[in-house]
Write a protein that holds these residues in place. Sequence first.
Motif, PDB file in Angstrom:
ATOM      1  N   LEU A 295       0.884  -1.122  -0.098  1.00  0.00           N
ATOM      2  CA  LEU A 295       0.018   0.020   0.125  1.00  0.00           C
ATOM      3  C   LEU A 295       0.887   1.244   0.149  1.00  0.00           C
ATOM      4  O   LEU A 295       1.957   1.380   0.658  1.00  0.00           O
ATOM      5  N   THR A 296       0.490   2.230  -0.700  1.00  0.00           N
ATOM      6  CA  THR A 296       1.275   3.549  -0.838  1.00  0.00           C
ATOM      7  C   THR A 296       0.250   4.485  -0.341  1.00  0.00           C
ATOM      8  O   THR A 296      -1.048   4.722  -0.900  1.00  0.00           O
ATOM      9  N   ILE A 297       0.715   5.427   0.450  1.00  0.00           N
ATOM     10  CA  ILE A 297      -0.016   6.720   0.929  1.00  0.00           C
ATOM     11  C   ILE A 297       0.532   8.006   0.681  1.00  0.00           C
ATOM     12  O   ILE A 297       1.847   8.090   1.004  1.00  0.00           O
ATOM     13  N   ASP A 298      -0.069   8.860   0.072  1.00  0.00           N
ATOM     14  CA  ASP A 298       0.409  10.143  -0.013  1.00  0.00           C
ATOM     15  C   ASP A 298       0.331  10.823   1.329  1.00  0.00           C
ATOM     16  O   ASP A 298      -0.546  10.916   2.039  1.00  0.00           O
TER      17      ASP A 298
ATOM     18  N   TRP B 146       6.978  14.262   7.913  1.00  0.00           N
ATOM     19  CA  TRP B 146       7.172  13.392   8.867  1.00  0.00           C
ATOM     20  C   TRP B 146       6.022  13.507  10.174  1.00  0.00           C
ATOM     21  O   TRP B 146       5.881  12.618  10.595  1.00  0.00           O
ATOM     22  N   ASP B 147       5.611  14.674  10.100  1.00  0.00           N
ATOM     23  CA  ASP B 147       4.485  14.875  11.157  1.00  0.00           C
ATOM     24  C   ASP B 147       3.321  13.921  10.707  1.00  0.00           C
ATOM     25  O   ASP B 147       2.807  13.293  11.851  1.00  0.00           O
ATOM     26  N   ASP B 148       2.937  13.768   9.636  1.00  0.00           N
ATOM     27  CA  ASP B 148       1.819  12.884   9.139  1.00  0.00           C
ATOM     28  C   ASP B 148       2.449  11.324   9.394  1.00  0.00           C
ATOM     29  O   ASP B 148       1.703  10.385   9.833  1.00  0.00           O
ATOM     30  N   VAL B 149       3.527  11.170   8.766  1.00  0.00           N
ATOM     31  CA  VAL B 149       4.067   9.668   8.706  1.00  0.00           C
ATOM     32  C   VAL B 149       4.247   9.214  10.264  1.00  0.00           C
ATOM     33  O   VAL B 149       3.942   7.927  10.360  1.00  0.00           O
ATOM     34  N   LYS B 150       4.696   9.845  11.334  1.00  0.00           N
ATOM     35  CA  LYS B 150       4.775   9.309  12.544  1.00  0.00           C
ATOM     36  C   LYS B 150       3.770   8.822  13.354  1.00  0.00           C
ATOM     37  O   LYS B 150       3.757   8.080  14.226  1.00  0.00           O
TER      38      LYS B 150
ATOM     39  N   TRP C  10       9.424   5.295   4.166  1.00  0.00           N
ATOM     40  CA  TRP C  10       8.455   6.479   3.592  1.00  0.00           C
ATOM     41  C   TRP C  10       9.398   7.243   2.749  1.00  0.00           C
ATOM     42  O   TRP C  10      10.789   7.310   2.990  1.00  0.00           O
ATOM     43  N   ASN C  11       9.155   8.001   1.898  1.00  0.00           N
ATOM     44  CA  ASN C  11      10.234   8.674   0.828  1.00  0.00           C
ATOM     45  C   ASN C  11       9.851  10.154   1.017  1.00  0.00           C
ATOM     46  O   ASN C  11       8.756  10.541   0.665  1.00  0.00           O
ATOM     47  N   SER C  12      10.687  10.986   1.664  1.00  0.00           N
ATOM     48  CA  SER C  12      10.603  12.544   1.971  1.00  0.00           C
ATOM     49  C   SER C  12      10.712  13.157   0.893  1.00  0.00           C
ATOM     50  O   SER C  12      10.336  14.293   0.691  1.00  0.00           O
TER      51      SER C  12
ATOM     52  N   CYS D 199       4.331   7.345   1.769  1.00  0.00           N
ATOM     53  CA  CYS D 199       4.561   6.385   2.824  1.00  0.00           C
ATOM     54  C   CYS D 199       4.359   4.876   2.401  1.00  0.00           C
ATOM     55  O   CYS D 199       3.249   4.612   1.613  1.00  0.00           O
ATOM     56  N   TYR D 200       5.019   3.953   2.878  1.00  0.00           N
ATOM     57  CA  TYR D 200       4.764   2.646   2.367  1.00  0.00           C
ATOM     58  C   TYR D 200       4.442   1.552   3.366  1.00  0.00           C
ATOM     59  O   TYR D 200       4.943   1.427   4.496  1.00  0.00           O
TER      60      TYR D 200
END
Length: 73
Positions: free
Chosen positions: A23-26, A31-35, A54-56, A61-62
């Motif tokens: 799954l890939t998420i935009d 980072w505030d959303d990824v964490k 994730w790829n900054s 996010c993967y």
Amino acid sequence: MNAVISKNEVPVVYSCHDGVEYLTIDIPNGWDDVKKLTKKVLRYNGKPFVFTGWNSDTLKCYFVGSNEVATVG
């Protein structure tokens, strides 16, 4: 007509390569959303997916499909 905002749901892109599901998420805010997602298990069509990274640069996010999850009771 009215619409209701779904709680605890995020749009994803599903893919499968060599039998492994992803799954890939935009991520709009980096980072505030990824964490908020790193220690979560996502369920997609009833299957669990765990965070892999994730790829900054692309703000994506993967997650990968996994059977190595448990339910806390």
